[in-house]
Design a protein around this motif. Structure first.
Motif: not given
Length: 394
Positions: A103-114, A120-122, A131-134, A7-8
Motif C-alpha cells: 500500500q505504501e508503494g502504491l501510494a508513493h508511485i503516483t507521486q513518482a510518476l505523475t 490515472v486510469l483506476v 484512487t487515494a494515491g493519485p 481539499q485533497r
C-alpha cells in the motif's frame, strides 16, 4: 483556531468504511458477539522458520540503525523467488525495490510518476489506495468500470480516445480485491499493447498471487513479453506469508520506474527494519509448504462459506483466488450499505459494502475469509436464523 481540511483529503472516500466500523463497535459495546468478515487481515500465523529468523535478527544489536537501503540478500531473495515462481529474470540491484507494505508503494508511485493534472486510469470497483494515491498526488482520476459480463476485466478499447491519449498510468489488480476476479489468457498481452500504443505506464498489484484455489496458478504481469518495458508489479509478504503487521513488500520491473519510486522514498523513509528483511529472506528462500497449506486452508473456508450461503439461496460465486468473496446484495435492499448494516444488526456479521470500492461496487458486498471454518459455518447459521434473506420475496 479551527484548521480547514485540505481539499485533497476531502476527496478521499472513506465514509463507508468508517460508518461500518463505528456500527461494529456499537454492536460490540452491547455485549454482542460479532463475526468480523470485513477487514482482509490474515488470522493465520507465519511459519516457524520465518519467525525464528526474525527472532535471531532482533537479538543482533547491529540491526537497530537506519537501514537506508534494502539488504542485498532481500533483493536477491525476491529475484530468486520470481525466477522460480514465474520464470521472470530480475536484476536484484535495479529491478527490485523493498516497500513498507505494498500500500505504501502504491501510494508513493503516483507521486513518482505523475504531475498534478495527469490522468490515472483506476479500476472501479477497486481497492481504495488506487484512487487515494493519485488524489493525494494531485492527479486526475478516470474510473474504468469492471463488469461481470466482461469477466471483471477493463475494456480498454471502449475508453474514449481522448482518455486513452491522456492516460499516464493504468492500475490493475489480479487476482483482485475486492472482486476476487482473475485474468484470462491473453489479457496481459492486450495491456502491453495498450501501454506501447499510448505511452501508458502499467502498475499491477499482485498481492494475492499465491492465494489461489482448485489448482489455479495466477500469472505475473511481468511474464508477458514487453511487460518489463512498460510497467511495475507490486507484491507483498502480507498475505503469502501472513506477515501483514510486519509491513514488508516489494516492487519489481522496469528499472527506470523503480529508480523514480526509490527517489521519492528516499525523501520519506529510512528503509525496512533489518530483522523484518531477514524474516522475508527466510520466507522467500525457505520451504513453500506453508504457502500451500495456507491456500488450502482458505479454500476450505471458501467452501464452507460459499456452499453454505448457496444452500440458503444466496447465490454467491465461488472465487478462484484471494481471501474474499464478492457477493450480490439480496433483493429487497436499497443499497449495499443498508444490507451490510442490517446484516450486522440482525446476524452479528460484518461485511464491507461494495460502494466503498467505487460506484461500480454498489449492489455487492465483500466478505473476507478471515475466520475459522467453524466461525464461518456459524456465520451461515446466523444469517439463516436472522431471516434477512427473506426480504428477497418482498
Amino acid at each position: 483556531m479551527l484548521m480547514r481540511k485540505p481539499q485533497r483529503l476531502q476527496k478521499l472516500a472513506a465514509a463507508v468504511f468508517t460508518t461500518m466500523d463505528e456500527a461494529r463497535k456499537r454492536k460490540l459495546a452491547t455485549g454482542a458477539d460479532v463475526i468480523n468478515l470485513s477487514i482482509g487481515s490474515p488470522d493465520l500465523p507465519p511459519a516457524s522458520h520465518i519467525t525464528e529468523a526474525m527472532a535471531q535478527a532482533i537479538r543482533d544489536p547491529g540491526n537497530y540503525g537506519y537501514p537506508m537501503k534494502d539488504l542485498p540478500a532481500f533483493r536477491e531473495a525476491v529475484a530468486g523467488w520470481y525466477q522460480r515462481r514465474f520464470g521472470v529474470t530480475l536484476n536484484p540491484d535495479s529491478e527490485v525495490l523493498g516497500l513498507t507494505g505494498s500500500q505504501e508503494g502504491l501510494a508513493h508511485i503516483t507521486q513518482a510518476l505523475t504531475d498534478p493534472g495527469d490522468l490515472v486510469l483506476v479500476p472501479d470497483p477497486g481497492y481504495p489506495i488506487y484512487t487515494a494515491g493519485p488524489v493525494l498526488a494531485g492527479a486526475e482520476l478516470h474510473p474504468v468500470p469492471l463488469r461481470a459480463e466482461h469477466g471483471y476485466l477493463p475494456d480498454l478499447e471502449a475508453l474514449p480516445e481522448e482518455i486513452k491519449q491522456r492516460a499516464r498510468l493504468l492500475i490493475l489488480n489480479y487476482p483482485s480485491n475486492p472482486l476476487a476476479a482473475i485474468v484470462r489468457p491473453g489479457f496481459f498481452e492486450q495491456v502491453v499493447a495498450f501501454a506501447r500504443r499510448y505511452g501508458t505506464v502499467i502498475l499491477h498489484d499482485a498481492a494475492y498471487s499465491e492465494l489461489s484455489f482448485d489448482g489455479y496458478r495466477p500469472p505475473s504481469f511481468l511474464e508477458t513479453p514487453g511487460a518489463m518495458e512498460v510497467g511495475l508489479e507490486f507484491n507483498s509478504l502480507s498475505k503469502t506469508y501472513n506477515l501483514a503487521g510486519a509491513r514488508i513488500a516489494y516492487a519489481v520491473g522496469n528499472a527506470r520506474l523503480l529508480g523514480l519510486l526509490a527517489e521519492v522514498k528516499a525523501h520519506l523513509d529510512y528503509g525496512l527494519f533489518r530483522p523484518i528483511q531477514t524474516a522475508a529472506v527466510a520466507a522467500l528462500t525457505g520451504s513453500q509448504q506453508c504457502v500451500a497449506d495456507m491456500a488450502a486452508t482458505y479454500q476450505r473456508r471458501r467452501d464452507v462459506l460459499v456452499d453454505g450461503l448457496n444452500r440458503l439461496g444466496w447465490a454467491v460465486p465461488k472465487p478462484k483466488a484471494t481471501m474474499f468473496c464478492w457477493a450480490p446484495v439480496p433483493r429487497g435492499f436499497e443499497s449495499s450499505l443498508a444490507f451490510a448494516m442490517e446484516l450486522l444488526e440482525r446476524a452479528g456479521v460484518t461485511v464491507v459494502p461494495g460502494s466503498g470500492f467505487g460506484a461500480m461496487g454498489e449492489g455487492h458486498v465483500r466478505i473476507a475469509l478471515v475466520q475459522s471454518e467453524a466461525r464461518l459455518a456459524e456465520a451461515v447459521e446466523r444469517i439463516d436464523r436472522s431471516g434477512i434473506l427473506d426480504k428477497r420475496a418482498a
